[in-house]
Design a protein around this motif. Structure first.
Motif, short mmCIF file in Angstrom:
data_model
loop_
_atom_site.label_atom_id
_atom_site.label_comp_id
_atom_site.label_asym_id
_atom_site.label_seq_id
_atom_site.Cartn_x
_atom_site.Cartn_y
_atom_site.Cartn_z
N GLU A 466 0.83 -1.19 0.00
CA GLU A 466 0.00 0.00 0.00
C GLU A 466 0.88 1.25 0.00
O GLU A 466 2.07 1.18 0.31
CB GLU A 466 -0.93 0.01 1.21
CG GLU A 466 -0.22 0.06 2.55
CD GLU A 466 -0.04 -1.32 3.14
OE1 GLU A 466 0.19 -1.40 4.36
OE2 GLU A 466 -0.13 -2.31 2.37
N PRO A 467 0.33 2.41 -0.33
CA PRO A 467 1.14 3.65 -0.36
C PRO A 467 1.65 4.02 1.03
O PRO A 467 0.97 3.86 2.03
CB PRO A 467 0.14 4.71 -0.87
CG PRO A 467 -0.92 3.93 -1.57
CD PRO A 467 -1.03 2.62 -0.84
N LEU A 468 2.89 4.52 1.06
CA LEU A 468 3.46 5.06 2.30
C LEU A 468 3.02 6.50 2.45
O LEU A 468 3.02 7.27 1.48
CB LEU A 468 4.99 4.97 2.27
CG LEU A 468 5.57 3.55 2.27
CD1 LEU A 468 7.08 3.61 2.15
CD2 LEU A 468 5.18 2.81 3.53
N SER A 469 2.67 6.89 3.67
CA SER A 469 2.10 8.22 3.90
C SER A 469 2.95 9.10 4.79
O SER A 469 2.86 10.33 4.70
CB SER A 469 0.70 8.09 4.51
OG SER A 469 0.76 7.36 5.73
N SER A 470 3.76 8.53 5.68
CA SER A 470 4.53 9.34 6.63
C SER A 470 5.88 8.69 6.87
O SER A 470 6.07 7.48 6.63
CB SER A 470 3.76 9.50 7.95
OG SER A 470 3.41 8.24 8.49
N LEU A 471 6.80 9.51 7.36
CA LEU A 471 8.19 9.07 7.55
C LEU A 471 8.77 9.86 8.71
O LEU A 471 8.57 11.07 8.81
CB LEU A 471 8.99 9.31 6.27
CG LEU A 471 10.48 8.97 6.28
CD1 LEU A 471 10.68 7.47 6.36
CD2 LEU A 471 11.15 9.50 5.02
N ARG A 472 9.52 9.16 9.59
CA ARG A 472 10.16 9.85 10.72
C ARG A 472 11.40 9.06 11.13
O ARG A 472 11.35 7.83 11.27
CB ARG A 472 9.19 9.97 11.90
CG ARG A 472 9.58 11.03 12.93
CD ARG A 472 9.59 12.42 12.33
NE ARG A 472 9.92 13.44 13.29
CZ ARG A 472 9.01 14.11 14.02
NH1 ARG A 472 7.72 13.84 13.87
NH2 ARG A 472 9.38 15.04 14.87
N LEU A 473 12.50 9.77 11.34
CA LEU A 473 13.78 9.16 11.69
C LEU A 473 14.10 9.46 13.15
O LEU A 473 13.85 10.57 13.64
CB LEU A 473 14.89 9.70 10.79
CG LEU A 473 16.25 9.01 10.85
CD1 LEU A 473 16.18 7.61 10.29
CD2 LEU A 473 17.29 9.83 10.09
N GLY A 481 10.95 5.13 10.86
CA GLY A 481 9.58 4.63 10.90
C GLY A 481 8.81 5.08 9.68
O GLY A 481 8.90 6.25 9.28
N CYS A 482 8.06 4.17 9.08
CA CYS A 482 7.28 4.46 7.88
C CYS A 482 5.82 4.11 8.15
O CYS A 482 5.52 2.98 8.54
CB CYS A 482 7.79 3.67 6.67
SG CYS A 482 9.51 3.96 6.27
N GLY A 483 4.92 5.07 7.94
CA GLY A 483 3.49 4.83 8.10
C GLY A 483 2.83 4.70 6.74
O GLY A 483 3.18 5.40 5.79
N GLY A 487 -2.55 2.15 7.80
CA GLY A 487 -2.24 2.26 9.23
C GLY A 487 -1.09 1.40 9.69
O GLY A 487 -0.85 1.30 10.90
N THR A 488 -0.34 0.79 8.80
CA THR A 488 0.81 -0.02 9.19
C THR A 488 2.01 0.87 9.44
O THR A 488 2.34 1.71 8.61
CB THR A 488 1.15 -1.05 8.10
OG1 THR A 488 0.00 -1.84 7.84
CG2 THR A 488 2.29 -1.94 8.54
N VAL A 489 2.67 0.66 10.57
CA VAL A 489 3.90 1.39 10.90
C VAL A 489 5.03 0.38 10.92
O VAL A 489 5.04 -0.54 11.75
CB VAL A 489 3.78 2.12 12.25
CG1 VAL A 489 5.07 2.84 12.57
CG2 VAL A 489 2.62 3.09 12.22
N THR A 490 5.96 0.53 10.03
CA THR A 490 7.09 -0.39 9.91
C THR A 490 8.35 0.33 10.33
O THR A 490 8.66 1.41 9.82
CB THR A 490 7.24 -0.90 8.47
OG1 THR A 490 6.00 -1.47 8.05
CG2 THR A 490 8.33 -1.94 8.37
N LEU A 491 9.07 -0.27 11.28
CA LEU A 491 10.33 0.29 11.76
C LEU A 491 11.48 -0.46 11.13
O LEU A 491 11.54 -1.69 11.20
CB LEU A 491 10.41 0.21 13.29
CG LEU A 491 9.26 0.86 14.05
CD1 LEU A 491 9.51 0.78 15.53
CD2 LEU A 491 9.09 2.30 13.62
N LEU A 492 12.41 0.27 10.55
CA LEU A 492 13.53 -0.32 9.83
C LEU A 492 14.83 0.19 10.44
O LEU A 492 14.98 1.39 10.69
CB LEU A 492 13.48 0.06 8.35
CG LEU A 492 12.17 -0.28 7.63
CD1 LEU A 492 12.16 0.33 6.26
CD2 LEU A 492 11.99 -1.77 7.54
#
Length: 648
Positions: A466-473, A481-483, A487-492
């Motif tokens: 699905e499309p990514l909507s937000s990003l925070r380092l 973190g990618c939202g 509503g999925t938040v994936t931490l890399l």
């Protein structure tokens, strides 16, 4: 001093040894029971009790530091033999040793050299000449090959330079977009996520308004559920007080929470004084109290707040770039940027693709809008200053990400290629000045390192479908973190090569920024010069037209009369030429008839005179025709010469 007891003894008894003897027990006092007091007591069963008078003891163990012992040796190679002795001959070497050992100075020399040798051995054991004392401070070298990392967990076939640590979804049945992420300012082990559905008129009746604070150590359920009056679009931790958060709602209201008081907001702004559209940006300000913040919305306003009193904003600004302060001309704000090192300046990214630079401390509202930057076709979804170079900022919009300098207003100094999918967010690396991240609508995370590669990203990672909507380092630059839209938040976890400052990286990045800024300044000056020339040329043409319109009427009349007579004369010449050609044709026809009938005509004066006239007229017509034919080629040659001149 009051004496209570006095003990007396005879002088003769002093120093006498004590004598002890056994004797039966003697009752000194006997108190009989009183039956009348039995009613005042309660029977207790059992009546056993014990008292422990020994002191509490504890056992402690101490393990002393183990001394590591290692064996070391010295490789001794024989040498220094005289020239007349062959070291390979055993008999000669034995004979020479015996001769030296018999020498009187041999023992003294050995004792002296033994002391020196012992000192060298001890020094070798104490100091390792090959030890690296400051290896941790040396920065890694820039390698030609891309960095790599070990994959801890694989989710949806994610394989690259990242390690997937955690994946969390919106717990509700109706999935909402993770619109904003905010890391805990102290521990970075907590993540606040704002959930909202930004699709117009797509909200379901039973859709939840809740947002959550997640604990990375316990990701099974949210640590705290935030319950706003409207879905949150933005959410930010207070950098001075990690228990306080401020959020911007979908209906334009502002709210703040204290996690120590639960999930309900402590205070919410009233609808009348709030924004009219969703609050896409809410940022804390650097203040003494730590309670001031400001917000931006697509209604075209920037409002300043004090969370201790959200009944009304403390200050407001209308984003009207015409500097008239009209709300109907204002540009809608999509993102907000504030750098604490520049407390009076802030920037706003708008829906129209224009970035507005503002100064809060200006005297009048029109002066608060200092400059604008136009570079994107659609909305500016991300606007972030470089943490190492605050005058350089990153914008993300349409299909490109652009790097700008405050010194160049007309164009960006660097930009990425146009992607096939829309870009949705972006941010700079907090530890490397040349690295930034972007997210795309096809679920891809791109990592750019313009010192390593300018045309393509150093790493492209497919995070989800699905499309990514937000990003925070995170502040340490190691976890991003990618939202997503569902509503999925994936931490890399980023590999060490992308989160470790390289040697001379700051110098190289500074040189590149300065070079590109200088290039854009030269191009701007050239374009400005060309525009001035074009403007001067157009003004000159307009002046000529105006001069021609202001001519004297008598001159205009004379010129028109002359042109009229020239046209008439040319027409008369054309008609005369046509009549001459027609007369020539008639004469030729008459002469041909005379030649055919010449033998049949009678010989006589009258008839002979007519025949002579026709012959003369024919000769005259032939001469005029030859003159016209000789004149036509000349006219044709002149026309060809004029055409060649025009072509040259």
């Amino acid at each position: 001093m009051e004496i209570i007891y006095v003990y007396t003894r005879k002088r003769s008894e002093f120093g006498r040894p004590c004598s002890f003897s056994d004797r039966p027990a003697v009752v000194n006092v006997d108190i009989p029971p009183d039956p009348s007091m039995a009613s005042n007591f309660v029977l207790r069963n059992p009546v056993d009790s014990y008292v422990q008078h020994t002191s509490d003891m504890s056992e402690h163990e101490v393990n002393t530091e183990r001394v590591e012992v290692e064996s070391r040796g010295v490789n001794h190679v024989e040498g220094g033999w005289p020239k007349d002795i062959n070291p390979q001959e055993v008999e000669q070497t034995i004979r020479f040793r015996k001769k030296v050992e018999k020498d009187e100075n041999y023992v003294n020399t050995i004792m002296h050299l033994g002391t020196l040798m012992e000192h060298c051995v001890k020094q070798n054991n104490a100091i390792n000449i090959y030890e690296e004392y400051f290896g941790e401070e040396e920065m890694a070298e820039v390698e030609d090959e891309p960095p790599s990392a070990k994959t801890i967990n694989v989710i949806s076939k994610l394989t690259s330079f990242f390690d997937v640590l955690l994946s969390k979804r919106d717990p509700n049945v109706t999935k909402r977009t993770a619109t904003h992420l905010s890391w805990h300012p102290d521990t970075c082990k907590k993540l606040a996520v704002a959930y909202s559905s930004l699709e117009f008129q797509q909200n379901v009746k039973d859709m939840s308004f809740d947002s959550y604070i997640w604990d990375l150590e316990n990701p099974n359920k949210p640590e705290l559920v935030l319950k706003p009056s409207s879905p949150l679009v933005s959410l930010e931790y207070n950098p001075k007080d990690s228990h306080v958060l401020v959020g911007g709602c979908y209906n334009g209201q502002m709210a703040y929470w204290d996690t120590r008081k639960g999930g309900l907001p402590v205070e919410v702004s009233t609808v009348e004084v709030s924004h009219r559209d969703p609050v896409y940006g809410a940022i804390w300000l650097q203040s003494k109290t730590g309670t001031e913040c400001f917000s931006a919305s697509t209604d075209g306003q920037v409002l300043w707040w004090d969370v201790r009193k959200l009944s009304e904003p403390t200050e407001s600004l209308v984003l009207d770039i015409t500097r008239k302060g009209l709300l109907e001309n204002a540009l809608g704000a999509v993102t907000l940027e504030f750098e604490p090192t520049m407390p009076t300046k802030f920037m706003v990214g708008t829906e129209q693709g224009i970035v507005i630079a503002c100064n809060r401390k200006a005297k009048t509202p029109p002066e608060k809008i200092t400059s604008t930057y136009s570079g994107h076709i659609g909305p500016v979804y991300a606007l972030v200053r470089n943490p190492f170079y605050p005058k350089v900022f990153l914008t993300v919009g349409d299909w490109t990400a652009r790097i700008w300098s405050e010194e160049t207003k007309e164009s960006s100094i660097m930009w990425t290629k146009c992607h096939l999918s829309y870009l949705t967010d972006g941010c700079w690396s907090t530890v490397r000045p040349s690295v930034f991240f972007t997210t795309r609508s096809d679920g891809t995370l791109d990592v750019w390192d313009f010192l390593f590669k300018q045309n393509d990203p150093s790493l492209s990672l497919k995070v989800c479908n699905e499309p990514l909507s937000s990003l925070r380092l995170q502040d340490n630059g190691c976890i991003v973190g990618c939202g997503s839209k569902l509503g999925t938040v994936t931490l890399l976890e980023i590999s060490s090569g992308l989160c470790t400052l390289q040697r001379n990286e700051k110098t190289l990045a500074t040189a590149m920024f300065e070079r590109e800024t200088k290039r854009e300044k030269i191009l701007e000056a050239r374009h400005r010069e060309m525009r001035l020339k074009e403007r001067a040329r157009s003004e000159g043409q307009e002046t000529e037209v105006e001069d021609s319109l202001v001519e004297d009427p008598q001159e205009v009349l004379d010129r028109v009369r002359q042109e009229f007579f020239e046209v008439i004369e040319a027409e008369m010449q054309r008609r005369a030429r046509a009549e001459t050609q027609g007369l020539r044709g008639k004469v030729l026809g008459t002469a041909w008839t005379c030649n055919r009938s010449r033998d049949s005509l009678p010989r006589g004066g009258g008839q002979g005179s007519v025949s002579v006239f026709q012959v003369k007229s024919r000769a005259r017509e032939e001469a005029s025709a030859q003159e016209e034919e000789s004149q036509l080629p000349k006219d044709k040659e002149e026309e060809e010469e004029e055409e060649e001149k025009d072509a040259a």
